[in-house]
Scaffold this motif. Structure first.
Motif, short mmCIF file in Angstrom:
data_model
loop_
_atom_site.label_atom_id
_atom_site.label_comp_id
_atom_site.label_asym_id
_atom_site.label_seq_id
_atom_site.Cartn_x
_atom_site.Cartn_y
_atom_site.Cartn_z
N ASN A 30 29.93 4.23 6.74
CA ASN A 30 30.38 2.68 5.78
C ASN A 30 29.36 1.57 5.58
OD1 ASN A 30 32.74 3.95 7.76
ND2 ASN A 30 32.59 1.89 8.68
N ILE A 127 43.88 -1.97 -2.47
CA ILE A 127 43.44 -0.71 -1.71
C ILE A 127 43.25 0.33 -2.54
CG2 ILE A 127 44.11 0.85 0.05
CD1 ILE A 127 44.88 -1.82 1.88
N GLU A 128 44.80 0.30 -3.49
CA GLU A 128 44.56 1.31 -4.21
C GLU A 128 43.22 1.10 -5.46
OE1 GLU A 128 45.57 4.57 -3.41
OE2 GLU A 128 46.49 3.35 -1.93
N LYS A 131 40.38 2.43 -4.31
CA LYS A 131 39.69 3.88 -4.17
C LYS A 131 39.41 4.27 -5.64
CE LYS A 131 42.86 4.40 -0.43
NZ LYS A 131 44.43 5.44 0.15
N ASP A 152 34.94 1.26 4.15
CA ASP A 152 34.97 2.47 5.58
C ASP A 152 34.96 3.58 4.79
OD1 ASP A 152 36.54 3.78 7.40
OD2 ASP A 152 37.74 2.21 8.28
N GLY A 154 36.26 6.61 5.79
CA GLY A 154 37.05 7.38 5.55
C GLY A 154 37.14 8.37 6.28
N THR A 155 38.17 9.29 6.60
CA THR A 155 38.12 10.90 5.88
C THR A 155 38.74 12.05 5.73
OG1 THR A 155 40.28 10.54 6.53
CG2 THR A 155 39.42 10.29 8.83
N GLN A 158 41.49 10.11 0.25
CA GLN A 158 42.80 9.29 0.84
C GLN A 158 42.85 8.18 1.42
OE1 GLN A 158 42.18 12.05 2.40
NE2 GLN A 158 42.27 11.63 4.49
N ASP A 159 41.15 7.87 2.56
CA ASP A 159 41.35 6.93 3.06
C ASP A 159 40.38 6.04 2.80
OD1 ASP A 159 40.67 8.24 4.56
OD2 ASP A 159 41.66 8.08 6.37
N SER A 160 39.39 6.77 1.60
CA SER A 160 38.07 5.61 1.68
C SER A 160 38.18 4.55 1.01
CB SER A 160 37.27 6.93 1.21
OG SER A 160 35.36 6.23 1.38
N TYR A 161 37.55 3.36 1.31
CA TYR A 161 38.05 1.99 0.47
C TYR A 161 37.56 1.09 1.00
CZ TYR A 161 42.22 1.51 3.41
OH TYR A 161 42.85 1.06 4.05
N ARG A 163 37.38 -3.15 2.19
CA ARG A 163 38.15 -4.72 2.97
C ARG A 163 37.50 -5.51 2.77
NH1 ARG A 163 38.26 -4.83 7.80
NH2 ARG A 163 37.39 -3.19 8.77
#
Ligand code: DP6
Length: 327
Positions: A30, A127-128, A131, A152, A154-155, A158-161, A163
């Motif tokens: 992060n 969010i998108e 990404k 973050d 992420g994993t 798909q969830d690395s963005y 905020r």
């Protein structure tokens, strides 16, 4: 439709260095940053069905083919998202020199991608959008939310963005940037990231990252400037220790970079002004201080040998649309 967006550079307090997946820029850790008010890129984009290829122009900048290709890559991603095939005209303008350690890819790509999507009528939400920017330049994902930001890891893609953790108004600190060279660095940060694994110390860096992120977030929450500054400065030195010990080694500093670092430490030691430095992948030094000290810090930096220009920044909002255009 012709659309123009402005994208801020951001300064990382906890650095992104090293990638799990270089192709889509998923980071190893992060990172925490702040958007900058006086260092930014303007980009105007217009898609035109009559164009035979993308036409890309950088105002005030010598531009090389790999840079053009990266903009085309960004436009390709936007085209896929919007399901269109037409080419675009892009004109982009930085208000600072690129590739000297001031996150020009973050400001550049956040503005180009936001303008391009909007000109095709696509609103992805922050969010998108974050990404999508991340795929082209990791640090660009942090130039989307306003103010103080956490990316973050992420994993996976798909969830690395990124905020927002606090709005720009939460804490009045400044980034007084000392520009010591305007020559483009020889090794880009994209190339530098790929060398991180070759440092024998990289594993140790990664092992300490999540605690460091927690600690600095707590310091920001409490607006504890001393604690915040210590963690930030240590992380910059830690990242540069990885660069220095990579194979081949990366030395992003110039002699004046070190002079500034030493002065900043000295001002603290003698009780003159409390500020802390951080350095990205380039020779520029970002001196972070409380807003009430910014003028004094700028005056003191100006007289250091080798300092060519000073830019004072407050925390700023993320990428956004504007109504004036570059063509
Ligand atoms: C040292 O975002 O420029 O500034 O993802 O390949 O475009 P790419 O790299 P980039 O790397 C920035 C590295 C850094 C630290 C930071 O901004 O966190």
């Amino acid at each position: 439709m012709k659309v123009t967006a402005i994208g801020p550079a951001n300064i990382a307090f906890i650095k992104y260095w090293g990638k799990v997946d270089p192709k889509v820029r998923v980071p190893q850790n992060n990172s925490i940053s702040m958007n900058l008010s006086n260092l930014y890129t303007f980009s105007t984009v217009e898609f035109d069905p009559l164009l035979k290829k993308d036409t890309i122009h950088f105002i005030n900048d010598n531009v090389n083919q790999p840079e053009i290709n990266r903009v085309v890559e960004a436009l390709d991603i936007v085209r896929r998202k919007a399901k269109v095939k037409s080419f675009a005209k892009v004109i982009t303008k930085n208000n600072f020199p690129k590739a000297i350690g001031i996150a020009s890819s973050a400001s550049g790509f956040s503005s180009i991608i936001l303008a391009a999507l909007t000109s095709l009528g696509v609103d992805l939400g922050k969010i998108e959008l974050s990404k999508l920017c991340r795929v082209i330049s990791g640090s660009a994902c942090r130039s989307i939310p306003d103010g103080y930001v956490e990316w973050d890891k992420g994993t996976g893609p798909q969830d690395s963005y990124a905020r927002q953790i606090y709005p720009a108004s939460y804490w009045k600190i400044c980034d007084v940037v000392a520009i010591v060279s305007k020559k483009m660095k020889k090794i880009s940060s994209s190339q530098g990231h790929l060398l991180a694994n070759s440092s024998p110390f990289f594993k140790a860096r990664l092992a300490g990252m999540s605690q460091k992120v927690k600690d600095i977030k707590l310091a920001i929450k409490k607006r504890d400037f001393s604690q915040f500054g210590k963690i930030m400065e240590q992380d910059a030195l830690n990242m540069h220790a990885i660069c220095l010990t990579s194979s081949p080694s990366l030395i992003y500093w110039e002699p004046a970079t070190i002079l500034v670092m030493k002065e900043v430490i000295n001002w603290r030691e003698v009780g003159d002004v409390e500020s802390y430095f951080t350095i990205d992948a380039g020779p520029s030094v970002h001196v972070i201080c409380q807003e009430s000290d910014a003028k004094k810090v700028a005056e003191k930096l100006k007289v250091i040998d080798g300092v060519k220009q000073i830019v004072v920044n407050k925390p700023a909002r993320g990428a956004h649309l504007v109504t004036s255009h570059l063509f």
